[in-house]
Write a protein that holds these residues in place. Structure first.
Motif, mmCIF file in Angstrom:
data_model
loop_
_atom_site.group_PDB
_atom_site.id
_atom_site.type_symbol
_atom_site.label_atom_id
_atom_site.label_comp_id
_atom_site.label_asym_id
_atom_site.label_seq_id
_atom_site.Cartn_x
_atom_site.Cartn_y
_atom_site.Cartn_z
ATOM 1 N N LEU A 177 0.823 -1.203 0.000
ATOM 2 C CA LEU A 177 0.000 0.000 0.000
ATOM 3 C C LEU A 177 0.862 1.261 0.000
ATOM 4 O O LEU A 177 0.561 2.238 -0.688
ATOM 5 N N LEU A 178 1.940 1.245 0.771
ATOM 6 C CA LEU A 178 2.814 2.414 0.813
ATOM 7 C C LEU A 178 3.479 2.652 -0.535
ATOM 8 O O LEU A 178 3.680 3.796 -0.949
ATOM 9 N N THR A 211 6.259 15.062 5.200
ATOM 10 C CA THR A 211 6.239 15.134 6.654
ATOM 11 C C THR A 211 5.327 14.055 7.227
ATOM 12 O O THR A 211 4.184 13.919 6.837
ATOM 13 N N GLY A 212 5.852 13.315 8.174
ATOM 14 C CA GLY A 212 5.079 12.242 8.780
ATOM 15 C C GLY A 212 5.266 10.906 8.102
ATOM 16 O O GLY A 212 4.894 9.876 8.659
ATOM 17 N N PHE A 213 5.833 10.918 6.877
ATOM 18 C CA PHE A 213 6.018 9.668 6.141
ATOM 19 C C PHE A 213 7.491 9.360 5.886
ATOM 20 O O PHE A 213 7.807 8.365 5.244
ATOM 21 N N MET A 214 8.374 10.216 6.373
ATOM 22 C CA MET A 214 9.800 10.001 6.155
ATOM 23 C C MET A 214 10.248 8.683 6.784
ATOM 24 O O MET A 214 9.821 8.325 7.883
ATOM 25 N N TYR A 215 11.091 7.971 6.074
ATOM 26 C CA TYR A 215 11.750 6.742 6.538
ATOM 27 C C TYR A 215 10.807 5.553 6.695
ATOM 28 O O TYR A 215 11.238 4.487 7.137
ATOM 29 N N LEU A 216 9.542 5.710 6.341
ATOM 30 C CA LEU A 216 8.575 4.651 6.627
ATOM 31 C C LEU A 216 8.879 3.385 5.831
ATOM 32 O O LEU A 216 8.980 2.286 6.390
ATOM 33 N N LYS A 217 9.015 3.520 4.511
ATOM 34 C CA LYS A 217 9.315 2.335 3.695
ATOM 35 C C LYS A 217 10.647 1.711 4.114
ATOM 36 O O LYS A 217 10.766 0.487 4.217
ATOM 37 N N ARG A 218 11.634 2.569 4.347
ATOM 38 C CA ARG A 218 12.963 2.061 4.692
ATOM 39 C C ARG A 218 12.935 1.221 5.959
ATOM 40 O O ARG A 218 13.491 0.118 6.010
ATOM 41 N N ASP A 219 12.294 1.738 7.014
ATOM 42 C CA ASP A 219 12.337 1.033 8.291
ATOM 43 C C ASP A 219 11.449 -0.202 8.297
ATOM 44 O O ASP A 219 11.739 -1.173 9.003
ATOM 45 N N LEU A 220 10.378 -0.188 7.509
ATOM 46 C CA LEU A 220 9.545 -1.388 7.432
ATOM 47 C C LEU A 220 10.260 -2.507 6.677
ATOM 48 O O LEU A 220 10.215 -3.671 7.084
ATOM 49 N N VAL A 221 10.925 -2.167 5.577
ATOM 50 C CA VAL A 221 11.636 -3.218 4.838
ATOM 51 C C VAL A 221 12.863 -3.679 5.626
ATOM 52 O O VAL A 221 13.271 -4.846 5.549
ATOM 53 N N ARG A 222 13.435 -2.783 6.408
ATOM 54 C CA ARG A 222 14.544 -3.186 7.279
ATOM 55 C C ARG A 222 14.065 -4.186 8.328
ATOM 56 O O ARG A 222 14.737 -5.188 8.609
ATOM 57 N N LEU A 223 12.904 -3.921 8.917
ATOM 58 C CA LEU A 223 12.334 -4.849 9.891
ATOM 59 C C LEU A 223 12.054 -6.198 9.248
ATOM 60 O O LEU A 223 12.326 -7.255 9.837
ATOM 61 N N LEU A 224 11.534 -6.176 8.028
ATOM 62 C CA LEU A 224 11.274 -7.427 7.318
ATOM 63 C C LEU A 224 12.568 -8.199 7.092
ATOM 64 O O LEU A 224 12.609 -9.429 7.238
ATOM 65 N N GLY A 225 13.639 -7.482 6.764
ATOM 66 C CA GLY A 225 14.918 -8.140 6.546
ATOM 67 C C GLY A 225 15.465 -8.781 7.809
ATOM 68 O O GLY A 225 16.004 -9.894 7.774
ATOM 69 N N VAL A 226 15.322 -8.097 8.942
ATOM 70 C CA VAL A 226 15.805 -8.652 10.208
ATOM 71 C C VAL A 226 14.999 -9.885 10.594
ATOM 72 O O VAL A 226 15.551 -10.897 11.043
ATOM 73 N N LEU A 227 13.683 -9.825 10.415
ATOM 74 C CA LEU A 227 12.842 -10.975 10.755
ATOM 75 C C LEU A 227 13.129 -12.169 9.847
ATOM 76 O O LEU A 227 13.030 -13.325 10.274
#
Length: 583
Positions: A461-462, A494-510
């Motif tokens: 969605l993002l 504003t409010g959406f900065m880094y969102l895609k990056r940190d979500l895909v990073r979390l997916l990579g760690v998991l």
């Protein structure tokens, strides 16, 4: 230990002065000034000598009955000056306020690090409270004499209970486990004077640092919640307020102390496993996320980054990860629904008593009509909180992996877990109920559909909702070019900065070392989503690198996932403007 002659003489002189003040009603400024001078001279000696504090505090005759009576008299005198015209005509109010300062200083110094003196002075608490109420009242708080008096009285109250667990419990019950309007601490924490705030925060920190019961009361009671919200609001307002081009001032130094003490208070609450109770305790009714909750997440993120290692299987760590996972799923669900409504996929918001309609798939360009619907005003704050929660989860997972005891054995170098990383397993197995018996899993929430029946895809969605910024220019998304998101006007991220990056990073760690996570991402169609994020995006620095790392973890030792990527054929090439063009 017997008193020396000089100590005995000083004690007798002080008793006589106090007694003379009590024998006759104070009617002249000279009388008040005389006592003030005597208190000041003794106070300075007490500050430098613990032995003197012990001797005067245990002397015979005792100083405490007269001192307690003096507190009562001074408290009554201050509160009657405004109403007694005759008294106000003979005694200068400034002289009385100076006496308050002197009395508070000598009491503050007399009780420091001497528990016997603390117990004796604790009876002055009601008079100190009345004076604090007077000086923090709406009509007095901005007067020149109010800030010093409030600050010294707060220091006195703090010294009376510091290091004395019994007295701290009694103080806490009197000012935290009470209605908000009865707590003097809620008045002090609202002070505009940073030096008063420093004294108040020192008092709070000393009370909660070694007592989980008092820390829990601060996290869960109405008065405690009011105090925590006030601290969080202050920290958020002042964290970026200093002009780095100007030389630091005394005020900046005090602001720095307030920030450090506030951080220490919340760090203590985190250490005692009270993040979840505090997070929900400061929630605002009918708000998905409140500003103080976002600030609290920022502090938690900073606290976690300061930890060298995190034992993965302790109850505190497991509880914190579970709380963050639940918060993530709740925020993610709201964000998904808001984005679907914004792109025209979910129809209008429900009326009272009606459920929202959530489609099974993303809208097509024809369905959305090429127009963006109204954007939920809470969405930017929710996305900001999602970034913070994702960062906290990543930090916990990495710290736990470094501090854990995973079995390598025959699996060394294979990158597949052995089932002993209980923290990651707990996150992967987390579910949230959606009603009707349906559940939503964590991996599915990030990348794909739940049990292949309903698409709830945050990253997908993002990718549709937020345009990619390449060298400051918005790259058209899958929505129609007539969509406001793709208009030539500058995009406000504003409010959406880094969102895609940190979500895909979390997916990579998991996905790292977890075959179960790898397979679930494939089953919900998440691999193409990750591939689509291997791009440059100014709103998500290093998005491409994190997406590539996540893709590596998804493909490692997983032939099925590798086959999915191998089956994908290039459809075009990227132009210099960052737009994909047909081959």
């Amino acid at each position: 230990m017997p008193m020396s002659v000089s100590d005995d003489t000083r004690n007798e002189q002080l008793l006589k002065l106090i007694a003379s003040f009590e024998d006759t009603a104070p009617r002249t400024s000279e009388h008040v000034a005389s006592l003030t001078h005597a208190l000041n001279s003794t106070s300075s000696d007490l500050a430098s000598s613990k032995q003197l504090r012990i001797r005067i505090g245990t002397a015979d005759p005792s100083i405490w009955p007269s001192l307690r009576q003096l507190w009562s008299t001074v408290s009554r005198l201050v509160r009657t000056l405004d109403d007694d015209d005759d008294l106000a005509g003979t005694i200068d109010a400034r002289t009385v306020h100076s006496l308050v300062l002197s009395l508070a200083k000598i009491t503050r110094n007399l009780v420091a690090e001497v528990q016997h003196n603390q117990r004796q002075a604790f009876a002055t608490g009601p008079d100190i409270r009345q004076l604090l109420v007077y000086y923090t009242s709406w009509t007095r708080e901005n007067e020149e004499t109010s800030y010093p008096a409030t600050r010294i009285l707060t220091q006195t109250l703090s010294n009376i209970v510091t290091g004395n667990d019994e007295l701290q419990d009694r103080l806490w019950k009197a000012h935290i486990v009470v209605p908000v309007e009865h707590s003097i601490l809620t008045r002090l924490i609202a002070s505009r004077d940073p030096r008063t705030l420093v004294s108040t925060l020192v008092l709070i920190l000393n009370c909660i640092r070694f007592s989980r019961e008092r820390a829990q009361a601060l996290s869960t009671t109405a008065a405690g919640g009011r105090i925590c919200v006030a601290i969080l609001d202050w920290m958020e307002a002042h964290v970026d307020s200093t002009d780095i081009e100007q030389a630091p001032t005394a005020s900046d130094d005090e602001h720095g102390k307030v920030f450090e003490l506030g951080y220490s208070i919340f760090s203590s609450l985190f250490e005692q496993g009270l993040f979840g109770e505090l997070y929900h305790g400061i929630a605002v009714q009918d708000e998905v996320i409140a500003p103080p909750q976002i600030t609290l997440l920022k502090l938690l993120d900073s606290y976690l980054h300061s930890q060298p290692m995190l034992p993965p299987e302790t109850s505190t760590t497991m509880e914190l990860s579970g709380q963050l996972t639940s918060i993530f799923l709740a925020l993610s669900g709201f964000a998904q629904q808001s984005i679907r409504l914004a792109v025209g996929a979910a129809g209008e918001r429900e009326t009272a008593g009606e459920a929202r309609a959530v489609p099974a798939t993303l809208p097509t360009e024809q369905e959305s009509g090429g127009e963006m619907k109204a954007l939920d005003l809470q969405l930017p704050s929710v996305c900001k909180a999602l970034v913070l929660v994702a960062q906290c989860l990543v930090t916990i997972l990495l710290l736990a992996e470094n501090g854990g005891h995973q079995s390598r054995g025959n699996n060394a170098g294979q990158g597949v877990d052995t089932g002993r990383n209980t923290l990651k397993t707990a996150v992967l197995e987390s579910r949230i109920s959606e009603g009707g018996g349906a559940e939503r899993g964590f991996i599915e929430d990030l990348t794909g559909r739940l049990y292949c029946t309903r698409r709830r895809e945050t990253l997908r969605l993002l990718d549709l909702f937020l345009p990619r910024l390449n060298f400051g220019k918005a790259i058209p998304s899958k929505l129609s070019s007539t969509s406001p998101l793709n208009a030539p006007a500058p995009v406000d991220a504003t409010g959406f900065m880094y969102l895609k990056r940190d979500l895909v990073r979390l997916l990579g760690v998991l996905s790292h070392g977890s075959r179960a996570a790898q397979d679930r991402v494939r089953q919900c169609g998440g691999i193409p989503v990750v591939l689509n994020l291997c791009v440059i995006d100014d709103a998500n620095p290093y998005l491409r690198e994190h997406a590539i790392f996540a893709l590596r973890n998804l493909l490692h030792n997983n032939p099925e996932n590798q086959a999915v990527v191998d089956a994908i054929k290039p459809m075009g090439t990227w132009g210099e403007d960052g737009v994909l063009r047909d081959a």
